[in-house]
Design an enzyme around this catalytic site. Structure first.
Site, PDB file in Angstrom:
ATOM      1  CE  LYS A  26       1.648   2.047   4.802  1.00 53.15           C
ATOM      2  NZ  LYS A  26       1.048   1.081   3.886  1.00 53.15           N
ATOM      3  CE  LYS A  72      -4.874  -0.947   1.471  1.00 50.56           C
ATOM      4  NZ  LYS A  72      -5.496  -2.167   1.924  1.00 50.56           N
ATOM      5  CB  SER A 107      -0.898   0.007   1.242  1.00 50.49           C
ATOM      6  OG  SER A 107      -1.742  -1.109   1.253  1.00 50.49           O
TER       7      SER A 107
HETATM    8  P1  NDP Z   1       4.358  -6.811   7.909  1.00 50.89           P
HETATM    9  O1  NDP Z   1       4.904  -5.817   8.859  1.00 50.89           O
HETATM   10  O2  NDP Z   1       3.704  -8.029   8.444  1.00 50.89           O
HETATM   11  O3  NDP Z   1       5.562  -7.316   6.962  1.00 50.89           O
HETATM   12  C1  NDP Z   1       6.482  -6.412   6.435  1.00 50.89           C
HETATM   13  C2  NDP Z   1       7.448  -7.154   5.516  1.00 50.89           C
HETATM   14  O4  NDP Z   1       8.377  -6.189   5.001  1.00 50.89           O
HETATM   15  C3  NDP Z   1       8.296  -8.219   6.227  1.00 50.89           C
HETATM   16  O5  NDP Z   1       8.584  -9.241   5.306  1.00 50.89           O
HETATM   17  C4  NDP Z   1       9.565  -7.434   6.580  1.00 50.89           C
HETATM   18  O6  NDP Z   1      10.705  -8.269   6.702  1.00 50.89           O
HETATM   19  C5  NDP Z   1       9.695  -6.581   5.353  1.00 50.89           C
HETATM   20  N1  NDP Z   1      10.494  -5.391   5.600  1.00 50.89           N
HETATM   21  C6  NDP Z   1      10.273  -4.437   6.540  1.00 50.89           C
HETATM   22  N2  NDP Z   1      11.224  -3.476   6.443  1.00 50.89           N
HETATM   23  C7  NDP Z   1      12.032  -3.842   5.423  1.00 50.89           C
HETATM   24  C8  NDP Z   1      13.190  -3.253   4.839  1.00 50.89           C
HETATM   25  N3  NDP Z   1      13.700  -2.084   5.286  1.00 50.89           N
HETATM   26  N4  NDP Z   1      13.782  -3.899   3.813  1.00 50.89           N
HETATM   27  C9  NDP Z   1      13.293  -5.061   3.368  1.00 50.89           C
HETATM   28  N5  NDP Z   1      12.201  -5.670   3.865  1.00 50.89           N
HETATM   29  C10 NDP Z   1      11.584  -5.058   4.883  1.00 50.89           C
HETATM   30  O7  NDP Z   1       3.426  -6.003   6.918  1.00 50.89           O
HETATM   31  P2  NDP Z   1       2.091  -6.511   6.180  1.00 50.89           P
HETATM   32  O8  NDP Z   1       2.371  -7.764   5.459  1.00 50.89           O
HETATM   33  O9  NDP Z   1       0.960  -6.413   7.139  1.00 50.89           O
HETATM   34  O10 NDP Z   1       1.892  -5.303   5.147  1.00 50.89           O
HETATM   35  C11 NDP Z   1       2.620  -5.225   3.922  1.00 50.89           C
HETATM   36  C12 NDP Z   1       1.912  -4.169   3.044  1.00 50.89           C
HETATM   37  O11 NDP Z   1       0.587  -4.609   2.781  1.00 50.89           O
HETATM   38  C13 NDP Z   1       1.798  -2.792   3.724  1.00 50.89           C
HETATM   39  O12 NDP Z   1       1.946  -1.782   2.764  1.00 50.89           O
HETATM   40  C14 NDP Z   1       0.373  -2.813   4.290  1.00 50.89           C
HETATM   41  O13 NDP Z   1      -0.133  -1.493   4.452  1.00 50.89           O
HETATM   42  C15 NDP Z   1      -0.341  -3.623   3.229  1.00 50.89           C
HETATM   43  N6  NDP Z   1      -1.563  -4.313   3.652  1.00 50.89           N
HETATM   44  C16 NDP Z   1      -1.630  -5.002   4.835  1.00 50.89           C
HETATM   45  C17 NDP Z   1      -2.787  -5.678   5.197  1.00 50.89           C
HETATM   46  C18 NDP Z   1      -2.905  -6.476   6.463  1.00 50.89           C
HETATM   47  O14 NDP Z   1      -4.039  -6.899   6.800  1.00 50.89           O
HETATM   48  N7  NDP Z   1      -1.813  -6.737   7.191  1.00 50.89           N
HETATM   49  C19 NDP Z   1      -3.968  -5.656   4.333  1.00 50.89           C
HETATM   50  C20 NDP Z   1      -3.773  -4.972   3.074  1.00 50.89           C
HETATM   51  C21 NDP Z   1      -2.612  -4.318   2.772  1.00 50.89           C
HETATM   52  P3  NDP Z   1      11.125  -8.937   8.119  1.00 50.89           P
HETATM   53  O15 NDP Z   1      10.477 -10.294   8.160  1.00 50.89           O
HETATM   54  O16 NDP Z   1      12.608  -8.984   8.060  1.00 50.89           O
HETATM   55  O17 NDP Z   1      10.623  -8.007   9.216  1.00 50.89           O
END
Ligand code: NDP
Length: 289
Positions: A234, A165, A90
């Site tokens: 965000k 979104k 997102s």
């Molecule tokens: P999470 O916090 O669960 O996961 C984040 C992911 O990003 C992890 O794999 C993390 O790796 C990785 N990450 C974080 N920082 C970095 C970095 N600096 N470099 C590389 N990788 C990184 O987030 P979500 O899965 O919940 O959300 C992901 C996206 O989807 C967001 O934009 C969110 O707004 C959107 N979204 C979320 C929903 C939900 O219900 N959760 C629904 C719809 C959209 P690591 O394992 O190392 O921490």
């Protein structure tokens, strides 16, 4: 080969569903997560981003566009011309248009393709995917989008998927704040939140918030952290930028943005987005049960 980057709450199940459609390599900042994914879902764990260099399709699902741009800085120079980059983050419409222009200079086509439907929808493969970008590219990779979602909406040119979104989630936040305030008042007046919801869910004030989030997460006092409050904050901030860019005065969403940012600050990074009702509960001294 598909390269999937970001195995978080959403990315883990989405990559698993993609792997059922095509061979998929997965990369995650915390490497063990990728290795566990490979063991459980038959994906290939990439230890290094460079191992995704031969992928024809790269998929990202990261917290914000900053992380996507950072990853692209390392990976894009290694990718071949004709690669398609599908971004399920997102993200930020304006920053993504800049990223798309950089990628286009390398012959890589970018689509902003954020999703809605939560972790349940990600697991079931029933997400809504709102896509911005070139129609021919969307048609080429539609099978990839259909591997993770059941409603694929090509909303317009680059950035419009992210904009849609952001506005969706600002409306979600507004519904949460309105319900928290209204149900707190009803509780103080002697009507429990459960009974009020029973009435409202047969009435015109009902929404996803009243039908699902409040009964499942708030009334039960479980607040399971599947979508973190800072991610919602965000999205609401990005919606504010969408309004500003369009020249739309948005006093309501402006206030929602301030309230949500303050709640994220107050409650910390590791709470579910529904925990924002606790700010109202603390102020009013009543619990929504
Ligand atoms: P999470 O916090 O669960 O996961 C984040 C992911 O990003 C992890 O794999 C993390 O790796 C990785 N990450 C974080 N920082 C970095 C970095 N600096 N470099 C590389 N990788 C990184 O987030 P979500 O899965 O919940 O959300 C992901 C996206 O989807 C967001 O934009 C969110 O707004 C959107 N979204 C979320 C929903 C939900 O219900 N959760 C629904 C719809 C959209 P690591 O394992 O190392 O921490």
């Amino acid at each position: 080969m598909i390269g999937f980057i970001g195995l978080g709450a959403m990315g883990r199940p989405m990559a698993a569903n993609l792997a059922s459609a095509a061979p998929t390599s997965v990369w995650n900042r915390t490497r063990e997560v990728a290795e566990q994914h490979a063991a459980e879902h038959g994906t290939r764990a990439a230890g290094d981003l460079a191992e995704l260099a031969d992928c024809e399709i790269v998929v990202t699902c990261l917290p914000t566009t900053d992380e996507v741009a950072h990853v692209a800085g390392s990976l894009a120079p290694l990718l071949g011309e004709g690669t398609v980059w599908i971004d399920h983050t997102s993200g930020d419409p304006a920053a993504s248009r800049e990223l798309a222009a950089d990628l286009a200079g390398r012959g890589i086509a970018y689509l902003d393709a954020p999703v809605s439907g939560g972790t349940d929808g990600a697991e079931a493969g029933t997400l809504t995917v709102m896509v911005g970008g070139d129609a021919a590219i969307v048609a080429d990779v539609r099978w990839c989008l259909e591997a993770v979602g059941e409603r694929i909406v090509h909303v317009g040119p680059l950035g419009t998927g992210h904009a849609t979104k952001a506005v969706n989630n600002a409306m979600l936040a507004a519904a949460l704040w309105a319900a928290a305030e209204g149900l707190s008042a009803l509780t103080s007046a002697g009507v429990s939140a459960s009974l009020a919801l029973e009435a409202i869910n047969g009435s015109s004030g009902r929404s996803f918030v009243t039908e699902r989030l409040l009964p499942e997460r708030v009334v039960t006092r479980t607040f399971p952290n599947t979508f973190a409050l800072p991610l919602l904050a965000k999205d609401v901030r990005l919606a504010g930028e969408v309004l500003t860019e369009a020249g739309v005065d948005g006093p309501v969403l402006g206030l929602i943005q301030q309230l949500t940012a303050a709640a994220a600050e107050q409650l910390g990074p590791d709470v579910d987005h529904t925990a924002l009702v606790q700010v109202v509960e603390r102020a009013t001294g009543v619990e929504l049960t």
